[in-house]
Design a protein around this motif. Structure first.
Motif, PDB file in Angstrom:
ATOM      1  N   ASP A 117       0.831  -1.202   0.000  1.00 10.24           N
ATOM      2  CA  ASP A 117       0.000   0.000   0.000  1.00 10.24           C
ATOM      3  C   ASP A 117       0.865   1.251   0.000  1.00 10.24           C
ATOM      4  OD1 ASP A 117      -2.431  -1.332  -0.029  1.00 10.24           O
ATOM      5  OD2 ASP A 117      -2.548  -1.420   2.147  1.00 10.24           O
ATOM      6  N   ASP A 118       0.249   2.345  -0.315  1.00  5.66           N
ATOM      7  CA  ASP A 118       0.957   3.622  -0.368  1.00  5.66           C
ATOM      8  C   ASP A 118       1.132   4.169   1.044  1.00  5.66           C
ATOM      9  OD1 ASP A 118       2.047   6.051  -0.920  1.00  5.66           O
ATOM     10  OD2 ASP A 118       0.290   6.853  -1.947  1.00  5.66           O
ATOM     11  N   LEU A 119       2.300   3.980   1.585  1.00  5.82           N
ATOM     12  CA  LEU A 119       2.602   4.483   2.925  1.00  5.82           C
ATOM     13  C   LEU A 119       3.587   5.643   2.874  1.00  5.82           C
ATOM     14  CD1 LEU A 119       2.829   1.092   4.829  1.00  5.82           C
ATOM     15  CD2 LEU A 119       0.990   2.773   4.919  1.00  5.82           C
ATOM     16  N   ASN A 120       3.795   6.178   1.694  1.00  4.70           N
ATOM     17  CA  ASN A 120       4.698   7.301   1.523  1.00  4.70           C
ATOM     18  C   ASN A 120       4.045   8.546   2.116  1.00  4.70           C
ATOM     19  OD1 ASN A 120       6.211   9.482   0.632  1.00  4.70           O
ATOM     20  ND2 ASN A 120       6.640   8.556  -1.367  1.00  4.70           N
ATOM     21  N   GLU A 121       4.620   9.070   3.173  1.00  2.00           N
ATOM     22  CA  GLU A 121       4.040  10.228   3.866  1.00  2.00           C
ATOM     23  C   GLU A 121       3.939  11.464   2.978  1.00  2.00           C
ATOM     24  OE1 GLU A 121       2.454  10.625   6.862  1.00  2.00           O
ATOM     25  OE2 GLU A 121       2.542   8.452   6.757  1.00  2.00           O
ATOM     26  N   ASP A 122       4.740  11.517   1.914  1.00  2.00           N
ATOM     27  CA  ASP A 122       4.654  12.655   0.992  1.00  2.00           C
ATOM     28  C   ASP A 122       3.324  12.678   0.242  1.00  2.00           C
ATOM     29  OD1 ASP A 122       7.179  13.478   1.742  1.00  2.00           O
ATOM     30  OD2 ASP A 122       8.172  12.428   0.084  1.00  2.00           O
ATOM     31  N   HIS A 123       2.619  11.547   0.233  1.00  2.00           N
ATOM     32  CA  HIS A 123       1.343  11.449  -0.479  1.00  2.00           C
ATOM     33  C   HIS A 123       0.157  11.788   0.419  1.00  2.00           C
ATOM     34  CE1 HIS A 123       3.360   8.437  -3.450  1.00  2.00           C
ATOM     35  NE2 HIS A 123       3.811   9.673  -3.584  1.00  2.00           N
ATOM     36  N   TYR A 124       0.411  12.145   1.655  1.00  2.00           N
ATOM     37  CA  TYR A 124      -0.661  12.446   2.602  1.00  2.00           C
ATOM     38  C   TYR A 124      -0.506  13.865   3.134  1.00  2.00           C
ATOM     39  CZ  TYR A 124      -1.677   7.476   2.580  1.00  2.00           C
ATOM     40  OH  TYR A 124      -2.012   6.211   2.192  1.00  2.00           O
ATOM     41  N   ASP A 125      -1.602  14.547   3.194  1.00  2.00           N
ATOM     42  CA  ASP A 125      -1.638  15.878   3.784  1.00  2.00           C
ATOM     43  C   ASP A 125      -2.659  15.806   4.917  1.00  2.00           C
ATOM     44  OD1 ASP A 125      -1.323  18.553   4.304  1.00  2.00           O
ATOM     45  OD2 ASP A 125      -2.643  19.208   2.678  1.00  2.00           O
ATOM     46  N   TRP A 126      -2.202  15.325   6.063  1.00  2.00           N
ATOM     47  CA  TRP A 126      -3.109  15.115   7.187  1.00  2.00           C
ATOM     48  C   TRP A 126      -3.627  16.451   7.717  1.00  2.00           C
ATOM     49  CZ3 TRP A 126      -4.428  10.355   7.104  1.00  2.00           C
ATOM     50  CH2 TRP A 126      -3.508   9.343   6.810  1.00  2.00           C
ATOM     51  N   PRO A 127      -4.916  16.520   8.022  1.00  2.00           N
ATOM     52  CA  PRO A 127      -5.439  17.735   8.665  1.00  2.00           C
ATOM     53  C   PRO A 127      -4.859  17.863  10.067  1.00  2.00           C
ATOM     54  CG  PRO A 127      -7.183  16.098   8.292  1.00  2.00           C
ATOM     55  CD  PRO A 127      -5.913  15.509   7.791  1.00  2.00           C
ATOM     56  N   ASN A 128      -4.950  19.061  10.639  1.00  2.00           N
ATOM     57  CA  ASN A 128      -4.426  19.210  12.000  1.00  2.00           C
ATOM     58  C   ASN A 128      -5.409  18.614  13.007  1.00  2.00           C
ATOM     59  OD1 ASN A 128      -6.276  21.285  13.024  1.00  2.00           O
ATOM     60  ND2 ASN A 128      -5.184  22.722  11.722  1.00  2.00           N
ATOM     61  N   VAL A 129      -4.959  18.462  14.222  1.00  2.00           N
ATOM     62  CA  VAL A 129      -5.742  17.796  15.272  1.00  2.00           C
ATOM     63  C   VAL A 129      -7.055  18.534  15.535  1.00  2.00           C
ATOM     64  CG1 VAL A 129      -5.741  17.086  17.701  1.00  2.00           C
ATOM     65  CG2 VAL A 129      -3.677  16.797  16.316  1.00  2.00           C
ATOM     66  N   TYR A 130      -7.005  19.845  15.613  1.00  2.00           N
ATOM     67  CA  TYR A 130      -8.227  20.595  15.879  1.00  2.00           C
ATOM     68  C   TYR A 130      -9.271  20.357  14.783  1.00  2.00           C
ATOM     69  CZ  TYR A 130     -11.569  24.099  17.127  1.00  2.00           C
ATOM     70  OH  TYR A 130     -12.737  24.707  17.474  1.00  2.00           O
ATOM     71  N   GLU A 131      -8.835  20.351  13.522  1.00  2.00           N
ATOM     72  CA  GLU A 131      -9.766  20.124  12.408  1.00  2.00           C
ATOM     73  C   GLU A 131     -10.423  18.746  12.502  1.00  2.00           C
ATOM     74  OE1 GLU A 131      -7.706  22.738   8.837  1.00  2.00           O
ATOM     75  OE2 GLU A 131      -6.860  20.767   9.322  1.00  2.00           O
ATOM     76  N   VAL A 132      -9.642  17.737  12.854  1.00  2.00           N
ATOM     77  CA  VAL A 132     -10.192  16.387  12.966  1.00  2.00           C
ATOM     78  C   VAL A 132     -11.155  16.308  14.151  1.00  2.00           C
ATOM     79  CG1 VAL A 132      -9.660  13.935  13.264  1.00  2.00           C
ATOM     80  CG2 VAL A 132      -8.186  15.375  11.836  1.00  2.00           C
ATOM     81  N   LYS A 133     -10.805  16.935  15.257  1.00  2.33           N
ATOM     82  CA  LYS A 133     -11.710  16.927  16.413  1.00  2.33           C
ATOM     83  C   LYS A 133     -12.993  17.702  16.107  1.00  2.33           C
ATOM     84  CE  LYS A 133      -8.344  16.074  20.044  1.00  2.33           C
ATOM     85  NZ  LYS A 133      -7.762  16.555  21.300  1.00  2.33           N
ATOM     86  N   ALA A 134     -12.892  18.773  15.350  1.00  2.00           N
ATOM     87  CA  ALA A 134     -14.092  19.524  14.959  1.00  2.00           C
ATOM     88  C   ALA A 134     -14.971  18.666  14.044  1.00  2.00           C
ATOM     89  CB  ALA A 134     -13.698  20.828  14.280  1.00  2.00           C
ATOM     90  N   TYR A 135     -14.357  17.921  13.147  1.00  2.00           N
ATOM     91  CA  TYR A 135     -15.104  17.001  12.284  1.00  2.00           C
ATOM     92  C   TYR A 135     -15.802  15.944  13.136  1.00  2.00           C
ATOM     93  CZ  TYR A 135     -15.801  12.931   9.266  1.00  2.00           C
ATOM     94  OH  TYR A 135     -16.330  11.829   8.641  1.00  2.00           O
ATOM     95  N   ARG A 136     -15.069  15.373  14.080  1.00  3.53           N
ATOM     96  CA  ARG A 136     -15.669  14.372  14.966  1.00  3.53           C
ATOM     97  C   ARG A 136     -16.849  14.977  15.734  1.00  3.53           C
ATOM     98  NH1 ARG A 136     -13.507   9.655  16.212  1.00  3.53           N
ATOM     99  NH2 ARG A 136     -14.330   9.729  18.325  1.00  3.53           N
ATOM    100  N   ALA A 137     -16.717  16.220  16.145  1.00  2.00           N
ATOM    101  CA  ALA A 137     -17.804  16.879  16.880  1.00  2.00           C
ATOM    102  C   ALA A 137     -19.061  16.985  16.016  1.00  2.00           C
ATOM    103  CB  ALA A 137     -17.359  18.261  17.349  1.00  2.00           C
ATOM    104  N   LYS A 138     -18.881  17.266  14.721  1.00  4.07           N
ATOM    105  CA  LYS A 138     -20.033  17.337  13.814  1.00  4.07           C
ATOM    106  C   LYS A 138     -20.701  15.972  13.677  1.00  4.07           C
ATOM    107  CE  LYS A 138     -18.100  20.958  10.892  1.00  4.07           C
ATOM    108  NZ  LYS A 138     -17.542  21.217   9.564  1.00  4.07           N
TER     109      LYS A 138
END
Length: 144
Positions: A117-138
Motif C-alpha cells: 500500500d501507499d505508505l509514503n508520507e509525501d502522499h498524505y496531507d493530514w489535517p491538524n488535530v483541531y480540524e479532525v476533532k471539529a469534524y468528529r464533533a459534527k
C-alpha cells in the motif's frame, strides 16, 4: 499542548456516562422509540470512550507518529472512526449527504495497510488535530 476536544466540550451534548462502555443494545426486544434512544446513547458512549483513548498523548505531535511502519499515524485513526460511522449512516439512509467529503476521503480506507500500500508520507496531507476533532464533533452531534 493538546488541542481542546470539541466533542467533549460541547454544552449541547454532555457526556452522560463517563464510567465505561455500555452493553450493546438488544435489538430483538423493546419498543422503537425507546430503542432509538438506547442506540443513540450507545453511539455517543462508544464515540466518547474512543475519543478518550487519545487523552494519553502528551501533545499534538503524538497524533502524527506511527506505531509501526505499516500503519498510518494516529491522526488517521482519530478521523477514521467518525468516517466509518458516516459511511454506515449513509448506507442506512439515516444521513443523506456527507458531513465533510474531504475528511471522509482522507479517513475512509487504510486501517489494515499492507506493505504494498501507499505508505509514503509525501502522499498524505493530514489535517491538524483541531480540524479532525471539529469534524468528529459534527459527526457526534447527530444533527443528521
Amino acid at each position: 499542548m493538546t488541542s481542546p476536544t470539541p466533542e467533549i466540550a460541547s454544552p449541547s451534548h454532555p457526556i452522560k456516562n463517563r464510567t465505561g462502555l455500555l452493553r450493546t443494545p438488544d435489538l430483538s426486544q423493546g419498543l422503537a422509540p425507546e430503542k432509538r434512544e438506547e442506540i443513540a446513547l450507545y453511539f455517543t458512549n462508544t464515540f466518547d470512550t474512543y475519543t478518550r483513548l487519545f487523552d494519553c498523548l502528551a501533545d499534538d505531535a503524538g497524533y502524527f507518529q506511527k506505531s509501526i511502519p505499516l500503519r498510518h499515524p494516529l491522526i488517521f485513526y482519530l478521523g477514521h472512526t467518525a468516517t466509518f460511522f458516516v459511511n454506515k449512516l449513509l448506507l442506512a439512509k439515516l444521513l443523506h449527504e456527507r458531513i465533510d467529503p474531504h475528511m471522509e476521503s482522507v479517513f475512509a480506507v487504510g486501517v489494515d495497510e499492507m506493505s504494498w500500500d501507499d505508505l509514503n508520507e509525501d502522499h498524505y496531507d493530514w489535517p491538524n488535530v483541531y480540524e479532525v476533532k471539529a469534524y468528529r464533533a459534527k459527526v457526534r452531534a447527530g444533527t443528521w
